[in-house]
Design an enzyme around this catalytic site. Structure first.
Site, PDB file in Angstrom:
ATOM      1  N   ARG A 242       0.863  -1.178   0.000  1.00 39.22           N
ATOM      2  CA  ARG A 242       0.000   0.000   0.000  1.00 39.22           C
ATOM      3  C   ARG A 242       0.902   1.231   0.000  1.00 39.22           C
ATOM      4  NH1 ARG A 242      -3.569  -2.570  -1.678  1.00 39.22           N
ATOM      5  NH2 ARG A 242      -5.607  -2.997  -0.788  1.00 39.22           N
TER       6      ARG A 242
ATOM      7  N   GLU B 286      -3.979   7.915  -4.633  1.00 42.26           N
ATOM      8  CA  GLU B 286      -4.225   7.282  -5.934  1.00 42.26           C
ATOM      9  C   GLU B 286      -5.465   7.883  -6.568  1.00 42.26           C
ATOM     10  OE1 GLU B 286      -4.235   3.019  -5.468  1.00 42.26           O
ATOM     11  OE2 GLU B 286      -2.249   3.006  -4.553  1.00 42.26           O
TER      12      GLU B 286
ATOM     13  N   HIS C 132      -1.448   0.658  -9.759  1.00 41.36           N
ATOM     14  CA  HIS C 132      -2.100  -0.302  -8.854  1.00 41.36           C
ATOM     15  C   HIS C 132      -2.616  -1.493  -9.670  1.00 41.36           C
ATOM     16  CE1 HIS C 132      -4.060  -0.650  -4.670  1.00 41.36           C
ATOM     17  NE2 HIS C 132      -3.885  -1.850  -5.200  1.00 41.36           N
TER      18      HIS C 132
END
Ligand code: NAD
Length: 376
Positions: free
Chosen positions: A273, A302, A324
């Site tokens: 993360r 993000e 991601h």
């Protein structure tokens, strides 16, 4: 509750009282499994995440189940809106740092995740990121595409670093960390493991035996400092845990102090993360050559903002950025089979709770995360 008329895995029940479900994102054909069972399923139509107030509004309208992605902030406000009606939150991800576990427990709402089915996909992507970084795949393709490949030369315009036989630190030896170890063992790497909470010595022993047979390098658990100071590659596989959520929180685990422990020739790979790494510190470390490079799949914010220091052209050659994407395999993301796909597992987790599978005992349901809230 209803008559079961089809296969074992997804028996179709004709429900007298269909459940109402809101999905904050389209998760593909798996939602049809719910519709076939008589559920009313509403899907937020935009590919971007809905505003939190819309989620609260939907939950307040009396839905039974909420399907979420890691983009949705699920906390007391949401649980309060669903008081007396909301029965389950089903998250399509293994990480659940966007769901406030303490709040879920206070409201006694079970939430589910999709562990395991994305383990191999994420680990192999981490390994490919490592390879792309070490062997300068991006820079070398650009050279060719921009027609700047003028000659073959033993060392110009640059060289990469071999991965085979090098030392890797695996930070976090849970599901994905262990899968990454398997990939690294295949490349005869020397493996240093660090995990303060879970150590799988049996697994490490089995890997060591295979390595011994091949006269390959070793594997052992070491301290965080040892792992960082000796590794040529550091790969991060921890959950995001803030102060108060764990004795060993992972928020900004990589910061100015710990990045300085790494070798100037070492590379950092993060598929866990974003907030596990202090990005300002990392940008500085790359710019000032404290480390040789980094490959990132996840970010503090993000999508990665246009003004992120990680986009600085001065570090472009040694900073690989991905969207991601580590779990983004077609089967991994979308298979309706709960043993293969995140979508299938997400929907099965929701069904288990709503249809009271496992005798209605939430503690026995394999995909429920916060079982502790249901201890008597
Ligand atoms: P897991 O729970 O099986 O493993 C996590 C491990 O980290 C555990 O063994 C835990 O003890 C360890 N850990 C906790 N605190 C630590 C610390 N301070 N230092 C070192 N280790 C620590 O989880 P998993 O299934 O392996 O997934 C790991 C994480 O990867 C998820 O929580 C998620 O955030 C992330 N993830 C990202 C993607 C992606 O697409 N980029 C995909 C899947 C998972």
């Amino acid at each position: 509750m209803g008559e079961e008329i089809r296969d074992q895995r997804h028996p179709v029940a004709i429900l007298s009282n269909p459940f109402n479900v809101f999905a904050t994102c389209d998760i593909g054909e798996a939602l049809d499994l719910l519709r076939k069972r008589g559920y009313e399923v509403e899907v937020y139509p935009d590919p971007k995440a809905p505003a939190k107030r819309l989620i609260i509004e939907k939950v307040h309208s009396g839905i039974d189940g909420l399907i979420t992605t890691l983009r949705d902030q699920i906390d007391a406000e949401v649980f309060e809106a669903g008081k007396g009606t909301l029965k389950v939150v089903a998250q399509i991800a293994v990480g659940f740092d966007n769901i406030n576990r303490a709040d879920a427990n206070r409201y006694k709402i079970p939430f589910t995740n999709t562990a395991d089915v994305l383990t191999e996909a994420t680990a192999e992507f981490a390994f490919f990121m490592l390879g792309a970084l070490a062997r300068k795949l991006w820079a070398s393709e650009h050279l060719t595409r921009k027609n700047q490949w003028g000659f073959w030369h033993p060392y110009l315009p640059f060289l990469g670093d071999e991965v085979t036989g090098k030392t890797i630190a695996i930070i976090g030896t849970g599901r994905i960390g262990l899968a990454m170890i398997k990939k690294c063992a295949g490349f005869d790497m020397n493996i240093l493991c660090y995990d303060p909470a879970y150590q799988n010595h049996e697994y490490v022993k089995a890997i060591r035996e295979t390595m011994d047979l091949r006269h390959a390098r070793g594997i052992q658990y070491v301290s965080f400092e040892e792992a960082l100071s000796q590794a040529d590659f550091v790969s991060v596989h921890v959950p995001l845990l803030h102060e108060g959520e764990s004795d060993t929180p992972t928020f900004h685990l990589f910061n100015q102090r710990t990045l300085r422990m790494m070798k100037p020739t070492a590379f950092l790979v993060n598929t866990s993360r974003g907030p596990v790494i202090d990005e300002n510190a990392l940008a500085k470390a790359l710019k000032e050559n404290w480390i040789a490079g980094a490959a990132l799949d996840v970010y503090e914010k993000e999508p990665l903002p246009a003004d992120s220091p990680l986009r600085d052209p001065a570090i472009e050659d040694r900073c690989r950025l991905f969207p991601h994407f580590a779990s983004a395999g077609k089967i991994t993301r979308l298979s309706t089979d709960p043993d293969k796909g995140m979508a299938g597992r997400c929907v099965q987790g929701l069904i288990d709770v709503l249809e009271k599978n496992y005798g209605g005992d939430v503690k026995k349901m394999p995909y429920v995360v916060n079982k502790e809230a249901f201890e008597s």
